[in-house]
Design an enzyme around this catalytic site. Structure first.
Site, PDB file in Angstrom:
ATOM      1  N   ASP A  10       0.823  -1.212   0.000  1.00 50.57           N
ATOM      2  CA  ASP A  10       0.000   0.000   0.000  1.00 50.57           C
ATOM      3  C   ASP A  10       0.861   1.267   0.000  1.00 50.57           C
ATOM      4  OD1 ASP A  10      -2.401   1.356  -0.042  1.00 50.57           O
ATOM      5  OD2 ASP A  10      -2.580   1.425   2.137  1.00 50.57           O
ATOM      6  N   GLY A  11       0.335   2.318  -0.599  1.00 52.43           N
ATOM      7  CA  GLY A  11       0.998   3.623  -0.556  1.00 52.43           C
ATOM      8  C   GLY A  11       1.514   4.110  -1.902  1.00 52.43           C
ATOM      9  N   GLY A  13      -0.144   5.424  -4.420  1.00 50.15           N
ATOM     10  CA  GLY A  13      -0.772   6.689  -4.815  1.00 50.15           C
ATOM     11  C   GLY A  13      -0.135   7.856  -4.082  1.00 50.15           C
ATOM     12  N   ARG A  23      -1.014   9.103 -10.013  1.00 53.98           N
ATOM     13  CA  ARG A  23      -1.002   7.877  -9.201  1.00 53.98           C
ATOM     14  C   ARG A  23      -0.445   6.693  -9.982  1.00 53.98           C
ATOM     15  NH1 ARG A  23      -4.147   7.563  -4.633  1.00 53.98           N
ATOM     16  NH2 ARG A  23      -4.573   5.385  -5.110  1.00 53.98           N
ATOM     17  N   HIS A  27       2.055   3.299  -9.081  1.00 56.66           N
ATOM     18  CA  HIS A  27       1.826   1.859  -9.323  1.00 56.66           C
ATOM     19  C   HIS A  27       2.982   1.271 -10.124  1.00 56.66           C
ATOM     20  CE1 HIS A  27      -2.008   2.294  -7.482  1.00 56.66           C
ATOM     21  NE2 HIS A  27      -2.571   2.962  -8.473  1.00 56.66           N
ATOM     22  N   SER A  56     -10.950  -6.840  -4.122  1.00 52.49           N
ATOM     23  CA  SER A  56     -12.343  -6.873  -4.604  1.00 52.49           C
ATOM     24  C   SER A  56     -12.947  -5.479  -4.599  1.00 52.49           C
ATOM     25  CB  SER A  56     -13.212  -7.754  -3.685  1.00 52.49           C
ATOM     26  OG  SER A  56     -12.612  -8.976  -3.400  1.00 52.49           O
ATOM     27  N   ARG A  61     -12.452   2.388  -7.561  1.00 51.39           N
ATOM     28  CA  ARG A  61     -11.579   3.538  -7.884  1.00 51.39           C
ATOM     29  C   ARG A  61     -11.985   4.128  -9.235  1.00 51.39           C
ATOM     30  NH1 ARG A  61      -5.645   2.510  -5.431  1.00 51.39           N
ATOM     31  NH2 ARG A  61      -6.377   1.831  -3.384  1.00 51.39           N
ATOM     32  N   LEU A 121      10.985 -19.921  -5.001  1.00 49.74           N
ATOM     33  CA  LEU A 121       9.947 -19.231  -4.242  1.00 49.74           C
ATOM     34  C   LEU A 121       8.601 -19.278  -4.984  1.00 49.74           C
ATOM     35  CD1 LEU A 121      10.189 -15.845  -2.485  1.00 49.74           C
ATOM     36  CD2 LEU A 121       8.614 -16.011  -4.386  1.00 49.74           C
ATOM     37  N   SER A 182      -7.899  -4.753   5.426  1.00 43.10           N
ATOM     38  CA  SER A 182      -8.542  -4.433   4.144  1.00 43.10           C
ATOM     39  C   SER A 182      -8.961  -5.676   3.357  1.00 43.10           C
ATOM     40  CB  SER A 182      -7.631  -3.531   3.292  1.00 43.10           C
ATOM     41  OG  SER A 182      -7.375  -2.305   3.952  1.00 43.10           O
TER      42      SER A 182
HETATM   43  C1  IPE Z   1      -5.359  -2.673   0.035  1.00 42.55           C
HETATM   44  O1  IPE Z   1      -5.062  -1.330  -0.147  1.00 42.55           O
HETATM   45  C2  IPE Z   1      -5.391  -3.376  -1.279  1.00 42.55           C
HETATM   46  C3  IPE Z   1      -4.107  -3.505  -1.977  1.00 42.55           C
HETATM   47  C4  IPE Z   1      -2.936  -3.126  -1.524  1.00 42.55           C
HETATM   48  C5  IPE Z   1      -4.189  -4.130  -3.261  1.00 42.55           C
HETATM   49  P1  IPE Z   1      -6.212  -0.224  -0.255  1.00 42.55           P
HETATM   50  O2  IPE Z   1      -5.520   1.064  -0.471  1.00 42.55           O
HETATM   51  O3  IPE Z   1      -7.210  -0.620  -1.279  1.00 42.55           O
HETATM   52  O4  IPE Z   1      -6.889  -0.317   1.184  1.00 42.55           O
HETATM   53  P2  IPE Z   1      -7.737   0.761   1.984  1.00 42.55           P
HETATM   54  O5  IPE Z   1      -8.794   1.280   1.062  1.00 42.55           O
HETATM   55  O6  IPE Z   1      -6.801   1.842   2.408  1.00 42.55           O
HETATM   56  O7  IPE Z   1      -8.277   0.008   3.161  1.00 42.55           O
HETATM   57  C1  IPE Z   2      -1.732   0.206  -3.317  1.00 40.53           C
HETATM   58  O1  IPE Z   2      -1.465   1.582  -3.337  1.00 40.53           O
HETATM   59  C2  IPE Z   2      -1.993  -0.357  -4.694  1.00 40.53           C
HETATM   60  C3  IPE Z   2      -3.380  -0.740  -4.944  1.00 40.53           C
HETATM   61  C4  IPE Z   2      -4.350  -0.720  -4.071  1.00 40.53           C
HETATM   62  C5  IPE Z   2      -3.702  -1.181  -6.275  1.00 40.53           C
HETATM   63  P1  IPE Z   2      -2.637   2.637  -3.321  1.00 40.53           P
HETATM   64  O2  IPE Z   2      -3.063   2.918  -4.719  1.00 40.53           O
HETATM   65  O3  IPE Z   2      -3.731   2.196  -2.419  1.00 40.53           O
HETATM   66  O4  IPE Z   2      -1.897   3.900  -2.708  1.00 40.53           O
HETATM   67  P2  IPE Z   2      -2.465   4.902  -1.638  1.00 40.53           P
HETATM   68  O5  IPE Z   2      -2.875   4.089  -0.443  1.00 40.53           O
HETATM   69  O6  IPE Z   2      -3.625   5.613  -2.263  1.00 40.53           O
HETATM   70  O7  IPE Z   2      -1.310   5.812  -1.343  1.00 40.53           O
HETATM   71 MG    MG Z   3      -4.102   2.446  -0.447  1.00 43.95          MG
END
Ligand code: IPE
Ligand code: IPE
Ligand code: MG
Length: 236
Positions: A10-11, A13, A23, A27, A56, A61, A121, A182
């Site tokens: 996560d993170g 974006g 964003r 990715h 899911s 988005r 792995l 999540s």
């Molecule tokens: C969880 O991240 C899903 C993935 C990393 C693929 P999200 O960004 O979707 O989760 P929330 O919305 O912050 O809970």
């Molecule tokens: C995780 O990063 C990747 C996916 C959920 C696809 P995010 O896209 O959720 O990034 P943030 O949480 O918005 O920074």
């Molecule tokens: Mg996120």
């Protein structure tokens, strides 16, 4: 050393926003972090790595971001499959494939087939995955396989979960600072050790991985029992 590491990547974006970039660039950088992490885990002899790539709920988005992520699957499989296959990585995909486009499904099938005999792995990519979906599909498949409702026990559900080929994760890492699951591996993480870090996924590296592994090594995994140290005190 954990046998199975799971990661909520996560993170992406926020990593991009901080750089005033779209964003989608986050990715893209996230894919590089994933490739680095797969190699780092393989070097440490970790047999199973499972990563959350698309939940899911991520369909909610903006359409542009969702289609960007689907294109990223195609380019990632195109660019990195050969390299991962040569390194002995076995790729598996878990998630609901019915809602995913033919093109993306074909790329995933190609990745699975090209690596199915590898012995290194096992990289599981959770894509259009949700922990609740997994439990429901496991129950359905168990019943369809002839398990009677009164015989549907934990072992029968576990046998039909999408990760039935792997042990439950020992360590779950979530980057990006949020402290939640999540809808990731809900059933399988019943006794998983959790590690949360503020590091944004594109910045994840070997130092961060080793921090998580060191934290894991200090944990006292009791599984509901009394710890070794505790029982030694009681017996003394
Ligand atoms: C969880 O991240 C899903 C993935 C990393 C693929 P999200 O960004 O979707 O989760 P929330 O919305 O912050 O809970
Ligand atoms: C995780 O990063 C990747 C996916 C959920 C696809 P995010 O896209 O959720 O990034 P943030 O949480 O918005 O920074
Ligand atoms: Mg996120």
């Amino acid at each position: 050393m954990p046998r199975h590491v799971a990661i909520i990547m996560d993170g992406n974006g926020r990593w991009a926003s901080r750089r005033l970039m779209p964003r989608s660039m986050g990715h893209k950088a996230g894919v590089d972090a994933l490739v680095r992490t797969v190699e780092a885990c393989a070097r440490r002899g970790i047999p199973y790595l499972t990563v959350f790539a698309f939940s899911s709920e991520n369909w909610q988005r903006p359409q542009e971001e969702v289609s960007g992520l689907m294109s990223l699957v195609l380019s990632t499989v195109g660019h990195h499959l050969g390299e991962l296959a040569r390194k002995g990585v076995r790729v598996r995909i878990v998630g609901d494939r019915t809602a995913v486009s033919d093109k993306v499904n074909e790329a995933w099938t190609r990745a699975e087939q090209a690596t199915q005999h590898n012995q290194g792995l096992t990289l599981t990519v959770a894509f259009n995955y949700g922990g609740r979906w997994d439990v429901v599909q496991a129950c359905r498949r168990a019943l369809a396989a002839g398990v009677r409702p009164e015989d549907l026990d934990e072992a029968a559900v576990a046998r039909h979960l999408s990760l039935s080929y792997a042990p439950d994760p020992d360590l779950l890492i979530r980057t990006g600072g949020e402290m939640r699951i999540s809808n990731f591996l809900l059933w399988q993480s019943a006794y998983t050790e959790l590690h949360f870090t503020d590091c944004l996924w594109p910045d994840f590296n070997e130092v961060e991985l080793d921090r998580a592994l060191q934290s894991y090594a200090r944990r006292d995994r009791r599984f509901g029992r009394v710890s070794e140290a505790g029982s030694a005190v009681r017996e003394a």
